[in-house]
Design a protein around this motif. Sequence first.
Motif, PDB file in Angstrom:
ATOM      1  N   UNK A   1     -63.982  29.471  30.223  1.00  0.00           N
ATOM      2  CA  UNK A   1     -63.327  30.333  29.227  1.00  0.00           C
ATOM      3  C   UNK A   1     -64.236  30.508  28.016  1.00  0.00           C
ATOM      4  N   UNK A   2     -64.399  31.763  27.605  1.00  0.00           N
ATOM      5  CA  UNK A   2     -65.149  32.042  26.380  1.00  0.00           C
ATOM      6  C   UNK A   2     -64.217  31.859  25.192  1.00  0.00           C
ATOM      7  N   UNK A   3     -64.677  31.143  24.193  1.00  0.00           N
ATOM      8  CA  UNK A   3     -63.881  30.929  22.991  1.00  0.00           C
ATOM      9  C   UNK A   3     -64.606  31.563  21.816  1.00  0.00           C
ATOM     10  N   UNK A   4     -64.117  32.708  21.387  1.00  0.00           N
ATOM     11  CA  UNK A   4     -64.787  33.514  20.387  1.00  0.00           C
ATOM     12  C   UNK A   4     -66.219  33.794  20.806  1.00  0.00           C
ATOM     13  N   UNK A   5     -67.127  33.866  19.871  1.00  0.00           N
ATOM     14  CA  UNK A   5     -68.453  34.359  20.237  1.00  0.00           C
ATOM     15  C   UNK A   5     -69.341  33.296  20.862  1.00  0.00           C
ATOM     16  N   UNK A   6     -69.142  32.034  20.554  1.00  0.00           N
ATOM     17  CA  UNK A   6     -70.165  31.057  20.905  1.00  0.00           C
ATOM     18  C   UNK A   6     -69.723  29.974  21.873  1.00  0.00           C
ATOM     19  N   UNK A   7     -68.513  29.461  21.723  1.00  0.00           N
ATOM     20  CA  UNK A   7     -68.120  28.293  22.511  1.00  0.00           C
ATOM     21  C   UNK A   7     -67.537  28.681  23.869  1.00  0.00           C
ATOM     22  N   UNK A   8     -67.773  27.810  24.824  1.00  0.00           N
ATOM     23  CA  UNK A   8     -67.196  27.992  26.157  1.00  0.00           C
ATOM     24  C   UNK A   8     -66.595  26.670  26.619  1.00  0.00           C
ATOM     25  N   UNK A   9     -65.530  26.778  27.420  1.00  0.00           N
ATOM     26  CA  UNK A   9     -64.843  25.587  27.916  1.00  0.00           C
ATOM     27  C   UNK A   9     -64.577  25.727  29.409  1.00  0.00           C
ATOM     28  N   UNK A  10     -64.697  24.626  30.113  1.00  0.00           N
ATOM     29  CA  UNK A  10     -64.216  24.568  31.483  1.00  0.00           C
ATOM     30  C   UNK A  10     -62.697  24.435  31.403  1.00  0.00           C
ATOM     31  N   UNK A  11     -62.001  25.267  32.171  1.00  0.00           N
ATOM     32  CA  UNK A  11     -60.534  25.257  32.099  1.00  0.00           C
ATOM     33  C   UNK A  11     -59.938  25.195  33.512  1.00  0.00           C
ATOM     34  N   UNK A  12     -58.687  24.817  33.558  1.00  0.00           N
ATOM     35  CA  UNK A  12     -57.929  24.856  34.812  1.00  0.00           C
ATOM     36  C   UNK A  12     -56.763  25.818  34.637  1.00  0.00           C
ATOM     37  N   UNK A  13     -56.518  26.574  35.674  1.00  0.00           N
ATOM     38  CA  UNK A  13     -55.368  27.479  35.652  1.00  0.00           C
ATOM     39  C   UNK A  13     -54.903  27.709  37.082  1.00  0.00           C
ATOM     40  N   UNK A  14     -53.717  28.260  37.198  1.00  0.00           N
ATOM     41  CA  UNK A  14     -53.109  28.474  38.510  1.00  0.00           C
ATOM     42  C   UNK A  14     -53.977  29.412  39.360  1.00  0.00           C
ATOM     43  N   UNK A  15     -54.031  29.110  40.668  1.00  0.00           N
ATOM     44  CA  UNK A  15     -54.823  29.935  41.579  1.00  0.00           C
ATOM     45  C   UNK A  15     -54.367  31.390  41.603  1.00  0.00           C
ATOM     46  N   UNK A  16     -53.128  31.599  41.177  1.00  0.00           N
ATOM     47  CA  UNK A  16     -52.585  32.958  41.179  1.00  0.00           C
ATOM     48  C   UNK A  16     -53.367  33.911  40.296  1.00  0.00           C
ATOM     49  N   UNK A  17     -54.127  33.378  39.372  1.00  0.00           N
ATOM     50  CA  UNK A  17     -54.919  34.256  38.511  1.00  0.00           C
ATOM     51  C   UNK A  17     -56.017  34.932  39.328  1.00  0.00           C
ATOM     52  N   UNK A  18     -56.877  34.123  39.937  1.00  0.00           N
ATOM     53  CA  UNK A  18     -58.036  34.705  40.630  1.00  0.00           C
ATOM     54  C   UNK A  18     -57.649  35.385  41.942  1.00  0.00           C
ATOM     55  N   UNK A  19     -56.580  34.910  42.567  1.00  0.00           N
ATOM     56  CA  UNK A  19     -56.189  35.535  43.831  1.00  0.00           C
ATOM     57  C   UNK A  19     -55.547  36.896  43.601  1.00  0.00           C
ATOM     58  N   UNK A  20     -55.011  37.132  42.408  1.00  0.00           N
ATOM     59  CA  UNK A  20     -54.298  38.383  42.164  1.00  0.00           C
ATOM     60  C   UNK A  20     -55.023  39.356  41.250  1.00  0.00           C
ATOM     61  N   UNK A  21     -56.065  38.886  40.555  1.00  0.00           N
ATOM     62  CA  UNK A  21     -56.605  39.715  39.476  1.00  0.00           C
ATOM     63  C   UNK A  21     -57.150  41.052  39.974  1.00  0.00           C
ATOM     64  N   UNK A  22     -57.706  41.103  41.163  1.00  0.00           N
ATOM     65  CA  UNK A  22     -58.237  42.374  41.664  1.00  0.00           C
ATOM     66  C   UNK A  22     -57.513  42.847  42.926  1.00  0.00           C
ATOM     67  N   UNK A  23     -56.357  42.310  43.170  1.00  0.00           N
ATOM     68  CA  UNK A  23     -55.684  42.623  44.432  1.00  0.00           C
ATOM     69  C   UNK A  23     -54.984  43.975  44.410  1.00  0.00           C
ATOM     70  N   UNK A  24     -54.794  44.538  43.232  1.00  0.00           N
ATOM     71  CA  UNK A  24     -54.159  45.847  43.157  1.00  0.00           C
ATOM     72  C   UNK A  24     -52.665  45.770  43.417  1.00  0.00           C
TER      73      UNK A  24
END
Lengths: 183, 139
Positions: free
Chosen positions: B102-125
Amino acid sequence: MRRALGWMACTLLAVLTLGFATDWDNWVELVAGHGPIKAELFYDMSTRPVTGVLVSTSDYKLYAYRWHTDQPFRIMVVRPRQNTVEGCKAGPAFTEWLGMVTTLVNGRKLETPLKGDPTGWTTLELITNNEFEGEETRLFLPHESTEAIVAEFYGLPGQYPVEWSTSAFSVIKDGCRTMGEHP
Amino acid sequence: MREVLVSTSNQRLLAFRTDPGEVFEIVIARRDRNELERCKAGAGFARFLEAASSIFVVKKVEAVVETDTKDWVTVETWDTSTNPGRELRLRAPNAGEPRTIMQWWLYDQYVVELDDGFWSNVTSGCAELGISVEMGKAP
Protein backbone atom coordinates in the motif's frame (compact mmCIF):
# COMPACT_ATOMS: atom_id res chain seq x y z
CA MET A 1 27.89 61.14 -1.79
CA ARG A 2 26.73 61.22 1.82
CA ARG A 3 23.32 62.58 0.70
CA ALA A 4 22.99 59.83 -1.89
CA LEU A 5 23.75 57.20 0.70
CA GLY A 6 21.17 58.77 2.99
CA TRP A 7 18.48 58.60 0.29
CA MET A 8 19.37 54.99 -0.45
CA ALA A 9 19.09 54.11 3.24
CA CYS A 10 15.72 55.86 3.53
CA THR A 11 14.44 54.13 0.39
CA LEU A 12 15.62 50.74 1.65
CA LEU A 13 13.97 51.35 5.02
CA ALA A 14 10.70 52.39 3.33
CA VAL A 15 10.69 49.30 1.12
CA LEU A 16 11.35 47.02 4.07
CA THR A 17 8.65 48.73 6.14
CA LEU A 18 6.11 48.56 3.32
CA GLY A 19 6.93 44.92 2.66
CA PHE A 20 6.60 44.05 6.32
CA ALA A 21 3.29 45.91 6.56
CA THR A 22 1.90 44.08 3.54
CA ASP A 23 2.97 40.69 4.88
CA TRP A 24 1.64 41.63 8.26
CA ASP A 25 -1.78 42.53 6.82
CA ASN A 26 -1.90 39.24 4.96
CA TRP A 27 -0.83 37.36 8.03
CA VAL A 28 -3.39 39.06 10.27
CA GLU A 29 -6.20 38.27 7.83
CA LEU A 30 -5.08 34.65 7.49
CA VAL A 31 -4.79 34.18 11.22
CA ALA A 32 -8.21 35.71 11.70
CA GLY A 33 -9.59 33.00 9.41
CA HIS A 34 -10.44 35.30 6.55
CA GLY A 35 -8.42 33.45 3.92
CA PRO A 36 -6.65 35.09 0.99
CA ILE A 37 -7.28 38.81 0.62
CA LYS A 38 -6.80 39.03 -3.13
CA ALA A 39 -7.16 36.99 -6.30
CA GLU A 40 -4.53 34.33 -6.36
CA LEU A 41 -3.55 31.16 -8.12
CA PHE A 42 -4.94 28.26 -6.14
CA TYR A 43 -3.50 25.59 -8.39
CA ASP A 44 -1.87 25.18 -11.78
CA MET A 45 -1.98 21.69 -13.25
CA SER A 46 -1.57 22.80 -16.84
CA THR A 47 1.88 21.22 -17.07
CA ARG A 48 1.11 18.16 -14.99
CA PRO A 49 0.08 14.82 -16.47
CA VAL A 50 -3.69 14.75 -15.97
CA THR A 51 -4.99 11.26 -16.75
CA GLY A 52 -8.53 11.57 -15.43
CA VAL A 53 -11.25 14.12 -14.71
CA LEU A 54 -14.37 13.49 -12.71
CA VAL A 55 -17.29 15.90 -12.64
CA SER A 56 -19.97 14.62 -10.33
CA THR A 57 -23.35 15.84 -9.17
CA SER A 58 -26.27 13.79 -7.95
CA ASP A 59 -27.89 13.77 -11.39
CA TYR A 60 -24.89 13.97 -13.74
CA LYS A 61 -21.45 12.38 -13.85
CA LEU A 62 -18.79 12.93 -16.45
CA TYR A 63 -15.66 10.86 -16.16
CA ALA A 64 -12.89 11.46 -18.68
CA TYR A 65 -9.95 9.09 -18.73
CA ARG A 66 -6.98 8.11 -20.79
CA TRP A 67 -4.66 5.15 -20.54
CA HIS A 68 -1.51 7.19 -21.07
CA THR A 69 -0.68 10.87 -21.09
CA ASP A 70 0.15 10.82 -24.81
CA GLN A 71 -3.26 9.41 -25.70
CA PRO A 72 -6.56 11.25 -26.21
CA PHE A 73 -9.22 11.24 -23.53
CA ARG A 74 -12.34 9.13 -23.67
CA ILE A 75 -15.49 10.20 -21.88
CA MET A 76 -18.24 8.35 -20.08
CA VAL A 77 -21.35 10.31 -19.13
CA VAL A 78 -23.94 8.97 -16.74
CA ARG A 79 -27.28 10.48 -15.85
CA PRO A 80 -28.51 8.36 -12.95
CA ARG A 81 -32.08 9.62 -12.88
CA GLN A 82 -32.49 9.12 -16.63
CA ASN A 83 -30.75 5.74 -16.50
CA THR A 84 -28.52 6.57 -19.46
CA VAL A 85 -24.83 6.05 -20.19
CA GLU A 86 -22.85 7.58 -23.05
CA GLY A 87 -19.33 6.86 -24.19
CA CYS A 88 -17.23 8.73 -26.74
CA LYS A 89 -13.82 10.08 -27.64
CA ALA A 90 -13.23 13.55 -26.23
CA GLY A 91 -13.41 16.37 -28.76
CA PRO A 92 -12.19 19.98 -29.03
CA ALA A 93 -14.83 21.32 -26.62
CA PHE A 94 -13.60 18.99 -23.92
CA THR A 95 -9.98 19.92 -24.60
CA GLU A 96 -10.86 23.61 -24.30
CA TRP A 97 -12.79 23.05 -21.08
CA LEU A 98 -9.97 20.94 -19.61
CA GLY A 99 -7.50 23.69 -20.49
CA MET A 100 -9.64 26.07 -18.46
CA VAL A 101 -10.02 23.95 -15.33
CA THR A 102 -6.37 22.90 -15.04
CA THR A 103 -5.65 26.39 -13.73
CA LEU A 104 -7.70 27.82 -10.90
CA VAL A 105 -7.61 31.45 -9.84
CA ASN A 106 -9.85 32.36 -6.95
CA GLY A 107 -11.03 35.73 -5.71
CA ARG A 108 -11.68 37.18 -2.31
CA LYS A 109 -13.45 35.01 0.22
CA LEU A 110 -17.21 35.55 0.22
CA GLU A 111 -18.34 37.54 3.22
CA THR A 112 -21.74 35.83 3.09
CA PRO A 113 -21.36 32.14 2.21
CA LEU A 114 -23.93 30.51 -0.05
CA LYS A 115 -26.54 28.46 1.71
CA GLY A 116 -28.49 25.54 0.41
CA ASP A 117 -28.37 21.82 -0.11
CA PRO A 118 -24.72 20.67 -0.17
CA THR A 119 -25.66 17.80 -2.46
CA GLY A 120 -26.50 20.36 -5.11
CA TRP A 121 -22.82 21.22 -5.44
CA THR A 122 -20.55 19.71 -8.05
CA THR A 123 -17.38 17.79 -7.29
CA LEU A 124 -14.52 18.36 -9.73
CA GLU A 125 -11.44 16.21 -9.46
CA LEU A 126 -8.37 16.32 -11.65
CA ILE A 127 -6.50 13.03 -11.44
CA THR A 128 -2.84 12.45 -12.23
CA ASN A 129 -0.82 9.27 -12.61
CA ASN A 130 -0.08 9.59 -8.95
CA GLU A 131 -3.49 10.20 -7.41
CA PHE A 132 -1.99 12.02 -4.47
CA GLU A 133 -1.00 14.92 -6.69
CA GLY A 134 -4.50 15.58 -8.00
CA GLU A 135 -6.87 18.38 -7.07
CA GLU A 136 -10.43 18.11 -5.79
CA THR A 137 -12.74 21.09 -5.56
CA ARG A 138 -16.42 21.52 -4.70
CA LEU A 139 -18.22 23.95 -6.97
CA PHE A 140 -21.49 25.80 -6.95
CA LEU A 141 -22.53 26.25 -10.57
CA PRO A 142 -25.06 29.06 -10.98
CA HIS A 143 -27.89 28.83 -13.50
CA GLU A 144 -27.17 32.29 -14.87
CA SER A 145 -24.04 32.55 -17.00
CA THR A 146 -23.45 36.07 -15.70
CA GLU A 147 -22.93 34.81 -12.16
CA ALA A 148 -19.62 33.51 -10.91
CA ILE A 149 -18.84 29.93 -10.03
CA VAL A 150 -18.15 29.57 -6.31
CA ALA A 151 -15.69 27.04 -4.93
CA GLU A 152 -14.87 25.38 -1.64
CA PHE A 153 -11.37 23.98 -1.15
CA TYR A 154 -10.40 21.19 1.13
CA GLY A 155 -8.41 22.52 4.07
CA LEU A 156 -9.27 26.16 3.42
CA PRO A 157 -12.29 27.59 5.21
CA GLY A 158 -14.84 29.65 3.35
CA GLN A 159 -16.15 29.99 -0.20
CA TYR A 160 -14.44 31.76 -3.07
CA PRO A 161 -15.50 32.96 -6.53
CA VAL A 162 -13.56 31.34 -9.34
CA GLU A 163 -12.39 32.87 -12.61
CA TRP A 164 -13.92 30.18 -14.81
CA SER A 165 -16.59 30.58 -17.44
CA THR A 166 -19.98 29.57 -16.08
CA SER A 167 -21.27 28.89 -19.58
CA ALA A 168 -18.34 26.54 -20.26
CA PHE A 169 -19.49 24.42 -17.36
CA SER A 170 -23.07 24.36 -18.59
CA VAL A 171 -21.83 22.99 -21.92
CA ILE A 172 -20.35 19.87 -20.38
CA LYS A 173 -23.83 18.84 -19.28
CA ASP A 174 -24.59 18.16 -22.93
CA GLY A 175 -22.33 15.14 -22.63
CA CYS A 176 -20.93 13.51 -25.75
CA ARG A 177 -23.14 15.61 -28.01
CA THR A 178 -20.95 18.63 -27.25
CA MET A 179 -17.86 17.23 -25.56
CA GLY A 180 -17.32 14.30 -27.90
CA GLU A 181 -15.33 14.07 -31.12
CA HIS A 182 -17.42 14.71 -34.20
CA PRO A 183 -15.77 13.81 -37.52
CA MET B 1 -20.66 5.64 0.52
CA ARG B 2 -22.05 7.27 -2.59
CA GLU B 3 -19.37 6.98 -5.26
CA VAL B 4 -16.38 4.78 -6.06
CA LEU B 5 -13.74 5.15 -8.76
CA VAL B 6 -11.35 2.26 -9.43
CA SER B 7 -8.41 2.75 -11.78
CA THR B 8 -6.14 0.03 -13.08
CA SER B 9 -3.79 0.08 -16.05
CA ASN B 10 -6.46 -1.47 -18.28
CA GLN B 11 -9.77 -0.61 -16.66
CA ARG B 12 -11.72 2.26 -15.14
CA LEU B 13 -14.75 1.54 -12.97
CA LEU B 14 -17.21 4.16 -11.78
CA ALA B 15 -19.83 3.06 -9.25
CA PHE B 16 -22.44 5.40 -7.85
CA ARG B 17 -25.80 5.61 -6.15
CA THR B 18 -28.08 8.53 -5.48
CA ASP B 19 -29.19 7.29 -2.05
CA PRO B 20 -27.27 5.27 0.58
CA GLY B 21 -30.08 2.71 0.64
CA GLU B 22 -29.87 2.02 -3.08
CA VAL B 23 -27.82 -0.54 -4.96
CA PHE B 24 -24.71 0.82 -6.71
CA GLU B 25 -24.75 1.23 -10.47
CA ILE B 26 -21.48 0.27 -12.15
CA VAL B 27 -20.02 1.49 -15.43
CA ILE B 28 -16.76 -0.02 -16.66
CA ALA B 29 -14.42 1.10 -19.43
CA ARG B 30 -11.77 -1.30 -20.69
CA ARG B 31 -8.67 -0.50 -22.63
CA ASP B 32 -9.24 -3.15 -25.26
CA ARG B 33 -12.81 -2.24 -26.17
CA ASN B 34 -14.80 0.88 -26.96
CA GLU B 35 -18.09 -0.28 -25.48
CA LEU B 36 -18.88 0.49 -21.87
CA GLU B 37 -20.00 -2.29 -19.60
CA ARG B 38 -22.84 -1.49 -17.25
CA CYS B 39 -24.64 -3.32 -14.46
CA LYS B 40 -26.13 -3.10 -11.01
CA ALA B 41 -23.72 -4.06 -8.25
CA GLY B 42 -24.01 -7.50 -6.72
CA ALA B 43 -22.34 -9.58 -4.05
CA GLY B 44 -18.95 -9.46 -5.78
CA PHE B 45 -18.86 -5.67 -5.62
CA ALA B 46 -19.93 -5.69 -1.98
CA ARG B 47 -17.08 -8.05 -1.17
CA PHE B 48 -14.66 -5.90 -3.15
CA LEU B 49 -15.71 -2.76 -1.24
CA GLU B 50 -15.53 -4.54 2.07
CA ALA B 51 -12.02 -5.75 1.25
CA ALA B 52 -10.95 -2.23 0.29
CA SER B 53 -12.34 -0.93 3.58
CA SER B 54 -10.59 -3.45 5.86
CA ILE B 55 -6.86 -3.35 5.37
CA PHE B 56 -4.37 -4.49 7.96
CA VAL B 57 -0.86 -3.08 8.00
CA VAL B 58 1.84 -5.71 8.45
CA LYS B 59 5.04 -3.70 8.23
CA LYS B 60 6.66 -0.73 6.59
CA VAL B 61 8.48 -1.36 3.31
CA GLU B 62 12.15 -0.50 3.74
CA ALA B 63 13.10 -0.23 0.08
CA VAL B 64 10.12 1.38 -1.64
CA VAL B 65 9.03 0.01 -5.01
CA GLU B 66 8.22 1.93 -8.18
CA THR B 67 4.75 3.49 -8.17
CA ASP B 68 4.23 3.96 -11.89
CA THR B 69 4.12 0.29 -12.86
CA LYS B 70 1.04 -1.39 -14.28
CA ASP B 71 0.30 -3.52 -11.24
CA TRP B 72 -0.96 -0.63 -9.10
CA VAL B 73 -4.66 -0.07 -8.46
CA THR B 74 -6.24 3.11 -7.15
CA VAL B 75 -9.56 3.08 -5.34
CA GLU B 76 -11.15 6.40 -4.48
CA THR B 77 -14.33 6.56 -2.44
CA TRP B 78 -16.66 9.40 -1.56
CA ASP B 79 -19.10 9.24 1.31
CA THR B 80 -22.30 11.23 1.65
CA SER B 81 -20.61 14.13 3.43
CA THR B 82 -18.89 17.05 1.76
CA ASN B 83 -15.47 15.61 2.52
CA PRO B 84 -13.09 14.98 -0.37
CA GLY B 85 -12.58 11.49 -1.71
CA ARG B 86 -10.38 9.00 0.14
CA GLU B 87 -7.68 7.43 -1.98
CA LEU B 88 -6.20 4.01 -1.63
CA ARG B 89 -3.31 2.80 -3.79
CA LEU B 90 -2.40 -0.86 -3.73
CA ARG B 91 0.10 -2.92 -5.69
CA ALA B 92 -0.88 -6.43 -6.63
CA PRO B 93 1.09 -9.34 -5.20
CA ASN B 94 3.68 -10.81 -7.55
CA ALA B 95 6.42 -13.43 -7.58
CA GLY B 96 8.90 -11.13 -5.86
CA GLU B 97 6.50 -9.91 -3.19
CA PRO B 98 3.54 -12.24 -2.65
CA ARG B 99 1.76 -9.70 -0.46
CA THR B 100 -0.03 -6.48 -1.28
CA ILE B 101 1.84 -3.19 -0.92
CA MET B 102 0.00 0.00 0.00
CA GLN B 103 1.24 3.46 -0.92
CA TRP B 104 0.90 5.91 1.95
CA TRP B 105 0.93 9.44 0.60
CA LEU B 106 3.92 10.28 -1.53
CA TYR B 107 6.75 8.42 0.14
CA ASP B 108 5.87 5.61 2.53
CA GLN B 109 4.78 2.11 1.60
CA TYR B 110 3.45 -0.71 3.76
CA VAL B 111 2.94 -4.41 3.32
CA VAL B 112 -0.75 -5.01 4.02
CA GLU B 113 -3.22 -7.86 4.26
CA LEU B 114 -6.70 -7.73 2.85
CA ASP B 115 -9.45 -10.08 1.76
CA ASP B 116 -8.81 -12.06 -1.43
CA GLY B 117 -12.04 -10.61 -2.77
CA PHE B 118 -10.18 -7.44 -3.65
CA TRP B 119 -7.76 -8.87 -6.19
CA SER B 120 -10.10 -11.56 -7.46
CA ASN B 121 -12.81 -9.01 -8.27
CA VAL B 122 -10.99 -5.82 -9.15
CA THR B 123 -10.82 -6.49 -12.89
CA SER B 124 -13.52 -9.11 -13.22
CA GLY B 125 -16.09 -6.72 -14.65
CA CYS B 126 -19.84 -7.09 -14.39
CA ALA B 127 -19.58 -10.86 -14.66
CA GLU B 128 -18.42 -11.02 -11.05
CA LEU B 129 -19.29 -7.59 -9.67
CA GLY B 130 -22.82 -7.19 -10.98
CA ILE B 131 -26.18 -8.86 -10.95
CA SER B 132 -27.21 -7.99 -14.49
CA VAL B 133 -25.39 -6.89 -17.60
CA GLU B 134 -26.26 -4.53 -20.37
CA MET B 135 -24.03 -2.68 -22.76
CA GLY B 136 -23.74 1.07 -23.01
CA LYS B 137 -23.47 2.70 -26.40
CA ALA B 138 -20.22 4.09 -27.64
CA PRO B 139 -19.01 4.96 -31.11
